[in-house]
Scaffold this active site. Structure first.
Site, PDB file in Angstrom:
ATOM      1  CB  THR A 117      -0.982   0.168   1.167  1.00  0.00           C
ATOM      2  OG1 THR A 117      -0.294  -0.252   2.439  1.00  0.00           O
ATOM      3  CG2 THR A 117      -2.069  -1.146   1.200  1.00  0.00           C
ATOM      4  CE  LYS A 158       0.292  -3.104   3.796  1.00  0.00           C
ATOM      5  NZ  LYS A 158      -0.191  -2.193   4.647  1.00  0.00           N
ATOM      6  CB  THR A 187      -0.560  -1.182  10.165  1.00  0.00           C
ATOM      7  OG1 THR A 187      -1.536  -1.435   9.158  1.00  0.00           O
ATOM      8  CG2 THR A 187       0.484  -0.340   9.692  1.00  0.00           C
TER       9      THR A 187
END
Length: 217
Positions: free
Chosen positions: A115, A141, A152
């Site tokens: 992302t 990621k 995250t």
């Protein structure tokens, strides 16, 4: 190739994404997985029952194409919160994804889950256990909203090691404690944090079942 025992650690957020709920249900009952479908750009979070139904519909479609049981398919999502997944678009793409699957697609997959990452994150290693060569591959990621209690991160690890589920869970927990749970960037926690490891036992090493054994240590 075959169902694999699967251990997962998820976000501790009180508002977990739909894939977290779905994966917890399937793994609590069976402890096995054979495939995982990952999407970026959409977190599939804060959508209530609709989000869970969308995840179920997508994983059922993948199971159908792979000719395996739906409970063996897990899902992970990352991206914008509060927006529905483009379910039909994803389902339409699944047959071509299945047709094009292969070991040589690792780099494409690690890029596809990015992302805000500047570059893909992946590693492949080999080591020996009981005289057998073991393979382990991982991709991840995560670049923002990094905070202890997993950060995250989406992280997917696969191995052909033959190990009990209890010890696989123990090893994953220990690894996360000295890695993801020591990282912070902006003090924010994600709703989608997931780190998952699948072990299919195809290396046929003597099964690791004792946490005191040299193979586990």
């Amino acid at each position: 190739k075959v169902p694999a025992i699967t251990a997962v650690l998820f976000t501790s957020s009180r508002f977990p994404a739909s894939h977290v709920l779905l994966d917890k249900i399937r793994l609590k009952r069976f402890g096995l997985a054979q495939a995982i479908i990952i999407n970026s750009g959409n977190a599939n979070c804060a959508l209530g029952k609709r989000g869970l139904e969308d995840a179920e519909e997508i994983t059922h479609k993948l199971a159908e194409e792979l000719k395996i049981e739906p409970h063996l398919v897990l899902m992970a999502s990352t991206g914008i919160i509060g927006k529905r997944l483009p379910v039909e678009k994803i389902k339409k793409a699944i047959p071509s994804l299945v047709k094009g699957k292969g070991k040589d697609k690792f780099n494409l997959a690690s890029r596809a889950i990015m992302t805000t990452d500047k570059k893909p994150k992946g590693i492949a290693v080999e080591f020996e256990v009981s005289g057998k060569k073991i393979k382990l591959v991982a991709m991840a990621k995560g670049a923002g909203m990094i905070n202890p209690s997993l950060a995250t991160m989406l992280c997917f690890i696969t191995t052909d090691l033959n190990i009990s589920l209890n010890l696989l869970k123990r090893a994953l927990r220990k690894a996360v404690e000295i890695s993801f749970n020591r990282i912070t960037i902006d003090g924010e926690m994600s709703t989608n944090d997931t780190v998952l490891i699948m072990a299919n036992g195809l290396a046929k090493n003597k099964k690791i079942e004792d946490y005191k054994s040299k193979d586990f240590l």
